[in-house]
Design a protein around this motif. Sequence first.
Motif, PDB file in Angstrom:
ATOM      1  N   LYS A 105      83.645  96.161 -29.576  1.00 44.95           N
ATOM      2  CA  LYS A 105      84.979  96.311 -28.995  1.00 44.95           C
ATOM      3  C   LYS A 105      85.967  96.818 -30.040  1.00 44.95           C
ATOM      4  O   LYS A 105      85.679  96.756 -31.235  1.00 44.95           O
ATOM      5  N   GLY A 107      89.558  96.751 -32.205  1.00 44.54           N
ATOM      6  CA  GLY A 107      90.423  95.719 -32.765  1.00 44.54           C
ATOM      7  C   GLY A 107      89.719  94.668 -33.609  1.00 44.54           C
ATOM      8  O   GLY A 107      90.341  93.708 -34.040  1.00 44.54           O
ATOM      9  N   VAL A 108      88.422  94.839 -33.855  1.00 45.59           N
ATOM     10  CA  VAL A 108      87.698  93.831 -34.642  1.00 45.59           C
ATOM     11  C   VAL A 108      87.754  94.135 -36.144  1.00 45.59           C
ATOM     12  O   VAL A 108      87.300  93.344 -36.963  1.00 45.59           O
ATOM     13  N   GLY A 109      88.309  95.302 -36.497  1.00 47.02           N
ATOM     14  CA  GLY A 109      88.442  95.645 -37.909  1.00 47.02           C
ATOM     15  C   GLY A 109      87.417  96.658 -38.397  1.00 47.02           C
ATOM     16  O   GLY A 109      87.206  96.812 -39.597  1.00 47.02           O
ATOM     17  N   LYS A 110      86.813  97.380 -37.468  1.00 50.00           N
ATOM     18  CA  LYS A 110      85.796  98.381 -37.840  1.00 50.00           C
ATOM     19  C   LYS A 110      86.357  99.423 -38.800  1.00 50.00           C
ATOM     20  O   LYS A 110      85.725  99.748 -39.805  1.00 50.00           O
ATOM     21  N   SER A 111      87.553  99.929 -38.504  1.00 49.92           N
ATOM     22  CA  SER A 111      88.134 100.969 -39.368  1.00 49.92           C
ATOM     23  C   SER A 111      88.532 100.395 -40.723  1.00 49.92           C
ATOM     24  O   SER A 111      88.368 101.049 -41.752  1.00 49.92           O
ATOM     25  N   ASN A 271      83.856  90.050 -39.610  1.00 46.43           N
ATOM     26  CA  ASN A 271      85.242  90.228 -40.074  1.00 46.43           C
ATOM     27  C   ASN A 271      86.123  89.167 -39.421  1.00 46.43           C
ATOM     28  O   ASN A 271      85.847  88.709 -38.322  1.00 46.43           O
ATOM     29  N   MET A 272      87.176  88.802 -40.122  1.00 45.48           N
ATOM     30  CA  MET A 272      88.103  87.750 -39.671  1.00 45.48           C
ATOM     31  C   MET A 272      87.345  86.430 -39.483  1.00 45.48           C
ATOM     32  O   MET A 272      87.558  85.694 -38.521  1.00 45.48           O
ATOM     33  N   ILE A 308      84.118  88.524 -44.089  1.00 50.51           N
ATOM     34  CA  ILE A 308      85.429  88.808 -44.671  1.00 50.51           C
ATOM     35  C   ILE A 308      86.448  87.959 -43.909  1.00 50.51           C
ATOM     36  O   ILE A 308      86.486  88.024 -42.679  1.00 50.51           O
ATOM     37  N   VAL A 311      92.982  88.074 -44.216  1.00 47.19           N
ATOM     38  CA  VAL A 311      93.755  88.059 -45.454  1.00 47.19           C
ATOM     39  C   VAL A 311      94.933  89.008 -45.290  1.00 47.19           C
ATOM     40  O   VAL A 311      94.783  90.115 -44.768  1.00 47.19           O
ATOM     41  N   MET A 315      95.546  93.400 -44.208  1.00 52.00           N
ATOM     42  CA  MET A 315      96.400  93.961 -43.158  1.00 52.00           C
ATOM     43  C   MET A 315      97.460  94.877 -43.779  1.00 52.00           C
ATOM     44  O   MET A 315      97.685  95.988 -43.318  1.00 52.00           O
ATOM     45  N   SER A 318      96.016  98.232 -45.022  1.00 54.29           N
ATOM     46  CA  SER A 318      95.795  99.294 -44.035  1.00 54.29           C
ATOM     47  C   SER A 318      97.116  99.894 -43.574  1.00 54.29           C
ATOM     48  O   SER A 318      97.189 101.074 -43.252  1.00 54.29           O
TER      49      SER A 318
HETATM   50  P1  ADP Z   1      89.169  98.585 -35.126  1.00 51.11           P
HETATM   51  O1  ADP Z   1      88.866  99.770 -35.983  1.00 51.11           O
HETATM   52  O2  ADP Z   1      87.973  97.711 -34.894  1.00 51.11           O
HETATM   53  O3  ADP Z   1      89.871  98.909 -33.858  1.00 51.11           O
HETATM   54  P2  ADP Z   1      91.139  97.954 -37.167  1.00 51.11           P
HETATM   55  O4  ADP Z   1      90.341  98.162 -38.388  1.00 51.11           O
HETATM   56  O5  ADP Z   1      92.109  99.007 -36.767  1.00 51.11           O
HETATM   57  O6  ADP Z   1      90.173  97.624 -35.935  1.00 51.11           O
HETATM   58  O7  ADP Z   1      91.865  96.542 -37.328  1.00 51.11           O
HETATM   59  C1  ADP Z   1      92.748  96.015 -36.357  1.00 51.11           C
HETATM   60  C2  ADP Z   1      93.911  95.298 -37.046  1.00 51.11           C
HETATM   61  O8  ADP Z   1      93.441  94.129 -37.712  1.00 51.11           O
HETATM   62  C3  ADP Z   1      94.596  96.137 -38.108  1.00 51.11           C
HETATM   63  O9  ADP Z   1      95.963  95.897 -38.033  1.00 51.11           O
HETATM   64  C4  ADP Z   1      94.046  95.612 -39.422  1.00 51.11           C
HETATM   65  O10 ADP Z   1      94.971  95.739 -40.475  1.00 51.11           O
HETATM   66  C5  ADP Z   1      93.806  94.147 -39.095  1.00 51.11           C
HETATM   67  N1  ADP Z   1      92.686  93.584 -39.855  1.00 51.11           N
HETATM   68  C6  ADP Z   1      91.393  93.975 -39.823  1.00 51.11           C
HETATM   69  N2  ADP Z   1      90.631  93.187 -40.615  1.00 51.11           N
HETATM   70  C7  ADP Z   1      91.454  92.255 -41.165  1.00 51.11           C
HETATM   71  C8  ADP Z   1      91.272  91.142 -42.081  1.00 51.11           C
HETATM   72  N3  ADP Z   1      90.075  90.819 -42.547  1.00 51.11           N
HETATM   73  N4  ADP Z   1      92.374  90.444 -42.429  1.00 51.11           N
HETATM   74  C9  ADP Z   1      93.596  90.749 -41.929  1.00 51.11           C
HETATM   75  N5  ADP Z   1      93.828  91.748 -41.069  1.00 51.11           N
HETATM   76  C10 ADP Z   1      92.779  92.506 -40.681  1.00 51.11           C
END
Ligand code: ADP
Length: 351
Positions: A105, A107-111, A271-272, A308, A311, A315, A318
């Motif tokens: 899905k 929003g999980v932090g893939k990017s 992640n998270m 991970i 933290v 955030m 990015s």
């Molecule tokens: P995806 O690529 O899966 O849609 P994103 O990498 O864009 O997700 O991450 C979604 C949001 O969560 C972003 O605002 C990012 O900064 C934040 N985020 C991702 N991983 C972490 C983490 N380990 N700690 C804090 N914030 C995180």
Amino acid sequence: MENEIKRLLAAVVHPETGRDIVSDGLIEHIASAADKTTVVLRFAKARDPFAGKIRKQVETLLQERFPQSQILVVVKEGGQPPRPEPKDSTTTGAIAHVIAIASGKGGVGKSTVTANLAIALRNMGFRVGVLDADIYGPSQPKMFGVEGYLPDAVQEEGADRIVPAESMDIKLMSIGFFIKPTDALLWRGAMAVNALKQMIHQTRWGTLDFLLADLPPGTGDIHLSIIGELKINTAVIVSTPQQIAVADVVRGVEMFRNPNVGIPVAGIVENMAWFTPQELPDSRYYLFGKGGARKFAAENGIDFLGEIPIVQSIMEGSDEGRPAVGIDARVEKWYRDIAGKIVEKTVKNGR
Ligand code: ADP
């Protein structure tokens, strides 16, 4: 643990070849959790007459060594399923390993994981590129602080080449350079396929050790086109503890494992995984449960690459265009461990 199991199993010799099963490459996969150890053996021949005997030997050795653990030895036969070659792999010719980063899905932090892994690999001395193919939310330009970059086209040896952006030694090409955030999703799909093809085959990457491809979340037609165009060596799955039990993650794994696709999954990154408030640095709050991803990995024969936590620096990193690996020593360590495992699996296994 994995190395210990390999050392143990090196005592098992295939009677026909006279070589041990580890150096002979019969061990396709090892997954170990606290209470379960899974070993997948792959025999080149279908119906190898020694398969049953070797399986028994492996089971006995593992059970003796790990008496508390449930042992599962899976036998597969007939070598790796054939993988359709991408139509044109010229641009990936100078790229040693293409790693797809996927998630069930959004929003999980893939990017975020992609960008930080890229920096971690660069810090290890590798030449790294990032291909941002997430048509629904191309966030790499922002993560690397190169929003607004307009890729130039140049002629090279009679062919059109697109010049990638460069930031912190990372070469970056993003679908975000070609589509506007205001474009309707419906149009994006159609336009994106062509733009992705161009990005895959015409980017002037030069020589790279790793190209990390940030895939769109989920599984769909767009994934099939990417898999058909880009020669992906291995996939990494990113999930949060909350999403791990959801069918989308399983679907993602199955997509890569499908015999028509046949891309090995290097493992899963959680992640998270937990949250530590700044004023209580020694506390870990497992908001969405603990150990789920590790368990999922063991049950599905996938390696667990690491976790991970949530933290603030990640955030902020990015948002500010500087992945946290470059600025926060703790984050650097977590990612270095994960990157090390990926290097181990790709470079050292020759995948
Ligand atoms: P995806 O690529 O899966 O849609 P994103 O990498 O864009 O997700 O991450 C979604 C949001 O969560 C972003 O605002 C990012 O900064 C934040 N985020 C991702 N991983 C972490 C983490 N380990 N700690 C804090 N914030 C995180």
